[in-house]
Scaffold this motif. Structure first.
Motif, short mmCIF file in Angstrom:
data_model
loop_
_atom_site.label_atom_id
_atom_site.label_comp_id
_atom_site.label_asym_id
_atom_site.label_seq_id
_atom_site.Cartn_x
_atom_site.Cartn_y
_atom_site.Cartn_z
N ARG A 121 41.78 -2.77 -53.68
CA ARG A 121 41.28 -4.13 -53.46
C ARG A 121 41.93 -4.79 -52.25
NH1 ARG A 121 42.46 -6.53 -59.34
NH2 ARG A 121 44.39 -5.44 -58.85
N VAL A 122 43.23 -4.59 -52.09
CA VAL A 122 43.95 -5.24 -51.00
C VAL A 122 43.45 -4.72 -49.65
CG1 VAL A 122 46.21 -5.58 -49.92
CG2 VAL A 122 45.99 -5.63 -52.42
N TYR A 123 43.26 -3.40 -49.55
CA TYR A 123 42.79 -2.83 -48.29
C TYR A 123 41.42 -3.38 -47.92
CZ TYR A 123 40.54 0.33 -45.05
OH TYR A 123 39.84 0.82 -43.99
N TYR A 124 40.46 -3.30 -48.84
CA TYR A 124 39.10 -3.73 -48.52
C TYR A 124 39.02 -5.22 -48.23
CZ TYR A 124 36.84 0.73 -49.45
OH TYR A 124 36.44 2.04 -49.37
N THR A 125 39.82 -6.01 -48.94
CA THR A 125 39.81 -7.45 -48.69
C THR A 125 40.39 -7.76 -47.31
OG1 THR A 125 40.12 -7.87 -51.06
CG2 THR A 125 40.55 -9.69 -49.56
N THR A 126 41.50 -7.08 -46.97
CA THR A 126 42.11 -7.26 -45.65
C THR A 126 41.19 -6.77 -44.54
OG1 THR A 126 44.30 -6.95 -46.65
CG2 THR A 126 44.14 -6.77 -44.25
N ALA A 127 40.60 -5.59 -44.75
CA ALA A 127 39.71 -5.01 -43.75
C ALA A 127 38.50 -5.91 -43.52
CB ALA A 127 39.26 -3.62 -44.19
N MET A 128 37.98 -6.48 -44.59
CA MET A 128 36.82 -7.35 -44.44
C MET A 128 37.18 -8.61 -43.66
SD MET A 128 34.08 -8.52 -47.30
CE MET A 128 34.29 -10.23 -47.63
N ALA A 129 38.39 -9.13 -43.90
CA ALA A 129 38.82 -10.34 -43.20
C ALA A 129 39.11 -10.07 -41.73
CB ALA A 129 40.04 -10.92 -43.89
N VAL A 130 39.84 -8.99 -41.46
CA VAL A 130 40.32 -8.72 -40.10
C VAL A 130 39.32 -7.92 -39.26
CG1 VAL A 130 42.16 -7.65 -38.74
CG2 VAL A 130 42.71 -8.81 -40.89
N ALA A 131 38.67 -6.94 -39.90
CA ALA A 131 37.78 -6.05 -39.14
C ALA A 131 36.32 -6.46 -39.21
CB ALA A 131 37.94 -4.62 -39.65
N LEU A 132 35.98 -7.47 -40.03
CA LEU A 132 34.59 -7.91 -40.09
C LEU A 132 34.45 -9.40 -39.81
CD1 LEU A 132 31.60 -7.27 -40.72
CD2 LEU A 132 32.08 -7.94 -43.08
N PHE A 133 35.07 -10.25 -40.65
CA PHE A 133 34.90 -11.69 -40.50
C PHE A 133 35.45 -12.20 -39.17
CE2 PHE A 133 34.64 -12.30 -45.32
CZ PHE A 133 33.26 -12.44 -45.26
N LEU A 134 36.65 -11.75 -38.78
CA LEU A 134 37.24 -12.21 -37.53
C LEU A 134 36.39 -11.79 -36.32
CD1 LEU A 134 39.51 -13.62 -36.02
CD2 LEU A 134 40.81 -11.47 -36.08
N PRO A 135 35.98 -10.51 -36.21
CA PRO A 135 35.11 -10.14 -35.10
C PRO A 135 33.78 -10.90 -35.10
CG PRO A 135 36.07 -8.19 -36.06
CD PRO A 135 36.41 -9.32 -36.97
N LEU A 136 33.19 -11.09 -36.27
CA LEU A 136 31.92 -11.81 -36.33
C LEU A 136 32.10 -13.27 -35.92
CD1 LEU A 136 30.15 -10.47 -39.55
CD2 LEU A 136 29.69 -9.91 -37.17
N LEU A 137 33.24 -13.85 -36.29
CA LEU A 137 33.52 -15.22 -35.88
C LEU A 137 33.61 -15.31 -34.36
CD1 LEU A 137 34.22 -18.14 -36.66
CD2 LEU A 137 36.63 -17.43 -36.79
N ILE A 138 34.30 -14.33 -33.76
CA ILE A 138 34.40 -14.30 -32.30
C ILE A 138 33.02 -14.18 -31.66
CG2 ILE A 138 35.25 -12.95 -30.33
CD1 ILE A 138 37.64 -12.14 -32.11
N VAL A 139 32.20 -13.31 -32.23
CA VAL A 139 30.85 -13.11 -31.69
C VAL A 139 30.02 -14.38 -31.78
CG1 VAL A 139 28.66 -11.91 -32.10
CG2 VAL A 139 30.79 -10.62 -32.09
N ILE A 140 30.06 -15.02 -32.95
CA ILE A 140 29.26 -16.24 -33.16
C ILE A 140 29.70 -17.36 -32.22
CG2 ILE A 140 28.73 -18.07 -34.82
CD1 ILE A 140 28.87 -15.88 -37.01
N VAL A 141 31.02 -17.56 -32.12
CA VAL A 141 31.55 -18.61 -31.24
C VAL A 141 31.20 -18.30 -29.78
CG1 VAL A 141 33.66 -19.66 -30.33
CG2 VAL A 141 33.41 -19.29 -32.79
N THR A 142 31.37 -17.05 -29.39
CA THR A 142 31.08 -16.64 -28.01
C THR A 142 29.63 -16.89 -27.66
OG1 THR A 142 32.79 -14.94 -28.13
CG2 THR A 142 31.19 -14.74 -26.36
N TYR A 143 28.74 -16.47 -28.53
CA TYR A 143 27.31 -16.64 -28.24
C TYR A 143 26.87 -18.10 -28.30
CZ TYR A 143 25.67 -12.00 -27.29
OH TYR A 143 25.44 -10.80 -26.67
N SER A 144 27.52 -18.88 -29.13
CA SER A 144 27.22 -20.32 -29.16
C SER A 144 27.56 -20.94 -27.80
CB SER A 144 28.03 -21.00 -30.26
OG SER A 144 27.67 -20.51 -31.53
N CYS A 145 28.70 -20.54 -27.25
CA CYS A 145 29.09 -21.04 -25.93
C CYS A 145 28.15 -20.52 -24.85
CB CYS A 145 30.53 -20.62 -25.62
SG CYS A 145 31.78 -21.35 -26.70
N VAL A 146 27.76 -19.27 -24.97
CA VAL A 146 26.89 -18.66 -23.97
C VAL A 146 25.56 -19.41 -23.88
CG1 VAL A 146 25.45 -16.63 -23.50
CG2 VAL A 146 27.88 -16.35 -23.97
#
Length: 309
Positions: free
Chosen positions: A199-224
């Motif tokens: 559980r710890v691995y998948y929760t961490t992976a989802m936060a760091v390897a999915l949510f964080l990158p998606l947040l960067i993508v969304i913010v970047t494209y909003s600015c673009v």
């Protein structure tokens, strides 16, 4: 519950792996095979086009090639095992010896590597589009081949790091009789499955390897998209012909990649959420309909790989 999750004996393995494929899984298998072939063809075509035509060798397209490679590797390294599982009615028929999880661990690791690479490639592409739109005159001097290829190298090192970390027990609850990566057999449902109970691995992976990158993508494209339309007029006013042509090309590329990213979010986010919820809620983990939903999500994610090609 625990009594139903046991290692598989030879008769049990024979009982689940020798059964004829059910009609629904025949259809599922055909879809997977078609998706695999289309993904291989489509992404190979993208890579070949950039290789053959010199005018396509822009840094943006090299980022797209990196994304295409990650999708190709999904088709080559992950899908064949998924297809085999589908032909056996979603039962895992590798690692037949008791306690052996070599193929299962490989499957989990490569799935993690290629998924992480896809997401990170999208982040790099979004940053590339951000620089191209917001800094059109400085873009070429900033996004040099050295910088671009360094970003691609970082993406794959980062993805491989998560692949290695997927083989580590993060929760600390693993025991010789209950390892975090295991092939288990449920006598009540006659299911043999490969999985990682961490559980710890998948929760961490989802936060760091999915949510964080998606947040960067969304913010970047909003600015673009906010800056793009104001920049279009500014660039065109400086050089009506060259400036307008340049900004329109960049806008077209940005819109196309935005659609790809939107599809990626729709396809991958629900499944990651379902996996994490099933790990923290035992009732969901044992619910067959919930597992069916996760299987359907995996089909959607493969379709996304095909659509990106």
């Amino acid at each position: 519950m625990a009594s139903n999750n046991t290692s598989t004996t030879a008769p049990e393995l024979e009982s689940v792996c020798s059964v004829a494929t059910q009609p629904v899984f025949i259809v599922y298998t055909v879809f997977l095979v078609l998706i695999m072939l289309a993904t291989l063809f489509g992404n190979a075509l993208v890579i070949t086009a950039v290789y053959l035509f010199h005018r396509l060798r822009r840094m943006t397209n090299f980022f797209i090639i990196s994304l295409a490679v990650s999708d190709l590797l999904v088709a080559l390294g992950h899908l064949p095992l998924r297809i085999d599982q589908s032909t056996h009615n979603m039962n895992w028929c590798f690692d037949k010896a008791d306690g052996v999880v070599t193929t299962c661990a490989y499957w989990i690791a490569v799935d993690t590597v290629f998924s992480s690479a896809s997401i990170c490639n999208l982040v790099v592409i979004s940053i590339d589009r951000f620089l191209a739109i917001t800094k059109p005159f400085e873009y070429r001097s900033r996004m040099t081949k050295r910088v671009g290829f360094s970003l691609i190298a970082f993406v794959w090192v980062y993805a491989m790091l998560w692949g290695v970390l997927s083989l580590v027990d993060w929760t600390g609850e693993s025991t010789p009789n209950n390892p975090h990566i295991s092939v288990t057999f449920k006598a009540d449902t006659q299911e043999r499955s490969c999985g990682k109970k961490d559980r710890v691995y998948y929760t961490t992976a989802m936060a760091v390897a999915l949510f964080l990158p998606l947040l960067i993508v969304i913010v970047t494209y909003s600015c673009v998209f906010r800056v793009a339309f104001t920049q279009a007029k500014a660039v065109a006013s400086l050089d009506p012909n060259k400036g307008k042509k340049h900004i329109l090309r960049e806008l077209k590329a940005t819109k196309t990649i935005a659609v790809v990213i939107g599809a990626f979010i729709v396809c991958w986010l629900p499944g990651f959420i379902m996996i994490v919820l099933s790990l923290w809620c035992e009732k969901l983990a044992s619910n067959r309909s919930w597992k069916t939903r996760i299987s359907h999500w995996r089909l959607e994610s493969f379709l996304c790989s095909f659509c990106r090609s």
